[in-house]
Design a protein around this motif. Structure first.
Motif, PDB file in Angstrom:
ATOM      1  N   UNK A  93       0.840  -1.190   0.000  1.00 25.32           N
ATOM      2  CA  UNK A  93       0.000   0.000   0.000  1.00 25.32           C
ATOM      3  C   UNK A  93       0.877   1.243   0.000  1.00 25.32           C
ATOM      4  N   UNK A  94       0.270   2.382  -0.263  1.00 26.24           N
ATOM      5  CA  UNK A  94       1.007   3.640  -0.390  1.00 26.24           C
ATOM      6  C   UNK A  94       1.304   4.237   0.966  1.00 26.24           C
ATOM      7  N   UNK A  95       2.502   4.755   1.142  1.00 26.98           N
ATOM      8  CA  UNK A  95       2.911   5.454   2.355  1.00 26.98           C
ATOM      9  C   UNK A  95       3.347   6.862   1.999  1.00 26.98           C
ATOM     10  N   UNK A  96       2.691   7.851   2.564  1.00 31.29           N
ATOM     11  CA  UNK A  96       3.088   9.240   2.319  1.00 31.29           C
ATOM     12  C   UNK A  96       4.465   9.529   2.888  1.00 31.29           C
ATOM     13  N   UNK A  97       4.808   8.881   4.006  1.00 32.07           N
ATOM     14  CA  UNK A  97       6.133   9.099   4.594  1.00 32.07           C
ATOM     15  C   UNK A  97       7.230   8.561   3.680  1.00 32.07           C
ATOM     16  N   UNK A  98       7.029   7.360   3.139  1.00 30.62           N
ATOM     17  CA  UNK A  98       8.018   6.793   2.224  1.00 30.62           C
ATOM     18  C   UNK A  98       8.072   7.584   0.921  1.00 30.62           C
ATOM     19  N   UNK A  99       6.923   8.094   0.499  1.00 33.57           N
ATOM     20  CA  UNK A  99       6.907   8.957  -0.685  1.00 33.57           C
ATOM     21  C   UNK A  99       7.707  10.233  -0.423  1.00 33.57           C
ATOM     22  N   UNK A 100       7.550  10.816   0.765  1.00 34.26           N
ATOM     23  CA  UNK A 100       8.295  12.023   1.098  1.00 34.26           C
ATOM     24  C   UNK A 100       9.792  11.797   1.030  1.00 34.26           C
ATOM     25  N   UNK A 182      12.316  -5.321  -4.903  1.00 41.03           N
ATOM     26  CA  UNK A 182      10.963  -5.164  -5.430  1.00 41.03           C
ATOM     27  C   UNK A 182      10.064  -6.319  -5.011  1.00 41.03           C
ATOM     28  N   UNK A 183      10.609  -7.530  -4.945  1.00 38.12           N
ATOM     29  CA  UNK A 183       9.813  -8.731  -4.684  1.00 38.12           C
ATOM     30  C   UNK A 183       9.825  -9.179  -3.224  1.00 38.12           C
ATOM     31  N   UNK A 184      10.472  -8.441  -2.351  1.00 35.11           N
ATOM     32  CA  UNK A 184      10.567  -8.842  -0.940  1.00 35.11           C
ATOM     33  C   UNK A 184       9.171  -8.915  -0.317  1.00 35.11           C
ATOM     34  N   UNK A 185       8.721 -10.114   0.132  1.00 36.11           N
ATOM     35  CA  UNK A 185       7.369 -10.246   0.679  1.00 36.11           C
ATOM     36  C   UNK A 185       7.186  -9.591   2.037  1.00 36.11           C
ATOM     37  N   UNK A 186       8.299  -9.203   2.689  1.00 40.73           N
ATOM     38  CA  UNK A 186       8.188  -8.581   4.006  1.00 40.73           C
ATOM     39  C   UNK A 186       7.730  -7.129   3.913  1.00 40.73           C
ATOM     40  N   UNK A 187       7.894  -6.508   2.768  1.00 42.82           N
ATOM     41  CA  UNK A 187       7.483  -5.121   2.637  1.00 42.82           C
ATOM     42  C   UNK A 187       5.953  -5.030   2.545  1.00 42.82           C
ATOM     43  N   UNK A 188       5.405  -4.056   3.237  1.00 44.39           N
ATOM     44  CA  UNK A 188       3.958  -3.844   3.213  1.00 44.39           C
ATOM     45  C   UNK A 188       3.570  -2.486   2.640  1.00 44.39           C
ATOM     46  N   UNK A 189       4.549  -1.567   2.555  1.00 46.16           N
ATOM     47  CA  UNK A 189       4.260  -0.206   2.098  1.00 46.16           C
ATOM     48  C   UNK A 189       5.333   0.263   1.121  1.00 46.16           C
ATOM     49  N   UNK A 190       4.961   1.257   0.326  1.00 49.49           N
ATOM     50  CA  UNK A 190       5.905   1.790  -0.659  1.00 49.49           C
ATOM     51  C   UNK A 190       5.617   3.267  -0.907  1.00 49.49           C
ATOM     52  N   UNK A 191       6.624   3.984  -1.317  1.00 53.09           N
ATOM     53  CA  UNK A 191       6.497   5.336  -1.836  1.00 53.09           C
ATOM     54  C   UNK A 191       7.463   5.461  -2.993  1.00 53.09           C
ATOM     55  N   UNK A 192       7.063   6.099  -4.068  1.00 55.49           N
ATOM     56  CA  UNK A 192       7.908   6.197  -5.268  1.00 55.49           C
ATOM     57  C   UNK A 192       7.764   7.592  -5.858  1.00 55.49           C
ATOM     58  N   UNK A 193       8.868   8.150  -6.312  1.00 57.29           N
ATOM     59  CA  UNK A 193       8.832   9.525  -6.805  1.00 57.29           C
ATOM     60  C   UNK A 193       9.714   9.696  -8.030  1.00 57.29           C
ATOM     61  N   UNK A 194       9.233  10.485  -8.965  1.00 55.47           N
ATOM     62  CA  UNK A 194       9.956  10.856 -10.184  1.00 55.47           C
ATOM     63  C   UNK A 194      10.187  12.350 -10.198  1.00 55.47           C
ATOM     64  N   UNK A 195      11.404  12.744 -10.531  1.00 56.71           N
ATOM     65  CA  UNK A 195      11.727  14.154 -10.749  1.00 56.71           C
ATOM     66  C   UNK A 195      12.433  14.278 -12.101  1.00 56.71           C
ATOM     67  N   UNK A 196      11.985  15.223 -12.902  1.00 57.27           N
ATOM     68  CA  UNK A 196      12.589  15.498 -14.210  1.00 57.27           C
ATOM     69  C   UNK A 196      13.326  16.822 -14.145  1.00 57.27           C
ATOM     70  N   UNK A 197      14.576  16.803 -14.554  1.00 54.63           N
ATOM     71  CA  UNK A 197      15.394  18.019 -14.574  1.00 54.63           C
ATOM     72  C   UNK A 197      16.061  18.141 -15.931  1.00 54.63           C
ATOM     73  N   UNK A 198      15.614  19.110 -16.719  1.00 57.48           N
ATOM     74  CA  UNK A 198      16.063  19.247 -18.100  1.00 57.48           C
ATOM     75  C   UNK A 198      17.558  19.537 -18.197  1.00 57.48           C
ATOM     76  N   UNK A 199      18.135  20.196 -17.177  1.00 55.95           N
ATOM     77  CA  UNK A 199      19.545  20.569 -17.239  1.00 55.95           C
ATOM     78  C   UNK A 199      20.475  19.531 -16.613  1.00 55.95           C
ATOM     79  N   UNK A 200      19.943  18.382 -16.216  1.00 57.46           N
ATOM     80  CA  UNK A 200      20.773  17.355 -15.604  1.00 57.46           C
ATOM     81  C   UNK A 200      21.276  16.360 -16.645  1.00 57.46           C
TER      82      UNK A 200
END
Length: 214
Positions: A93-100, A182-200
């Motif tokens: 499930x989604x975690x706002x803390x992990x997303x942060x 990614x496949x670890x069954x012990x994990x119950x929560x996730x947060x994932x983030x994408x950042x795009x930087x044109x000058x990087x």
């Protein structure tokens, strides 16, 4: 996406097990970076410096799309090469803390034009500012509110062809260490983030943080 004459891609994985983490990271800089560590919790500090790059709220549509590709991969089971065949794992499930924590690090890498599990140690490394050093994945996770955890793990990927969540997931599946996280069954929560930087150098920067609380 801006055109490049050469596709540039990198991936990196990090896992902590136990009631906290600690110790030093080991890094392989061939085609991907890997790191692992285990130990006792080092605790956390009180953040006093305002985050110069606070995480934007994601739409429910985006969160649902991220969870869909993550949980589809987990439900299918995966051959993680040297890490073994992984059976289907429960949905997370989604975690706002992990997303942060994920957004903080993706932003830091994009702004500072770096790629590593350690924070850049610059003004965009928000957690590192108050620690007075380059931040670690554990410190970012805890300082974004994910406390009293049993296990946490972090996957990174970046590149000029990494503009969708599915491309990020595909890259992690193709790498043994990332696939295992990614496949670890012990994990119950996730947060994932994408950042795009044109000058990087790498354009698109993904951080994926998994965890389970006690």
């Amino acid at each position: 996406m801006k055109l490049r004459y050469q596709l540039l891609t990198l991936s990196s994985a990090l896992i902590f097990i136990g009631c906290g983490g600690g110790g030093s990271d080991s890094v392989d800089t061939a085609n991907s970076d890997t790191a692992s560590s285990a130990g006792a919790s080092s605790g956390s500090v009180t953040i006093t410096t305002p985050n110069p790059f606070p995480a934007e709220l994601l739409s429910e549509e985006t969160i649902t799309a991220y969870l869909k590709v993550i949980n589809a991969a987990r439900a299918a089971g995966q051959d993680c090469g040297s890490q073994g065949q992984k059976s289907a794992a429960p949905a997370v499930t989604w975690s706002e803390a992990l997303y942060g924590a994920a957004m903080e690090h993706s932003t830091d890498m994009a702004v500072s034009n770096t790629f590593a599990h350690s924070g850049s140690g610059t003004s965009s490394d928000w957690t590192g500012i108050d620690y007075g050093k380059q931040s670690t994945s554990q410190e970012r996770t805890e300082n974004n509110g994910y406390q009293d955890w049993k296990t946490i793990g972090e996957n990174l990927t970046a590149g000029t062809d990494r503009d969708t969540a599915q491309e990020a997931i595909n890259a992690w599946i193709e790498s043994d260490s990332h696939c295992a996280i990614l496949m670890n069954p012990e994990y119950t929560e996730v947060g994932m983030a994408l950042v795009y930087e044109v000058d990087s150098k790498l354009d698109y920067y993904w951080t994926q943080n998994f965890g389970a609380l006690r």
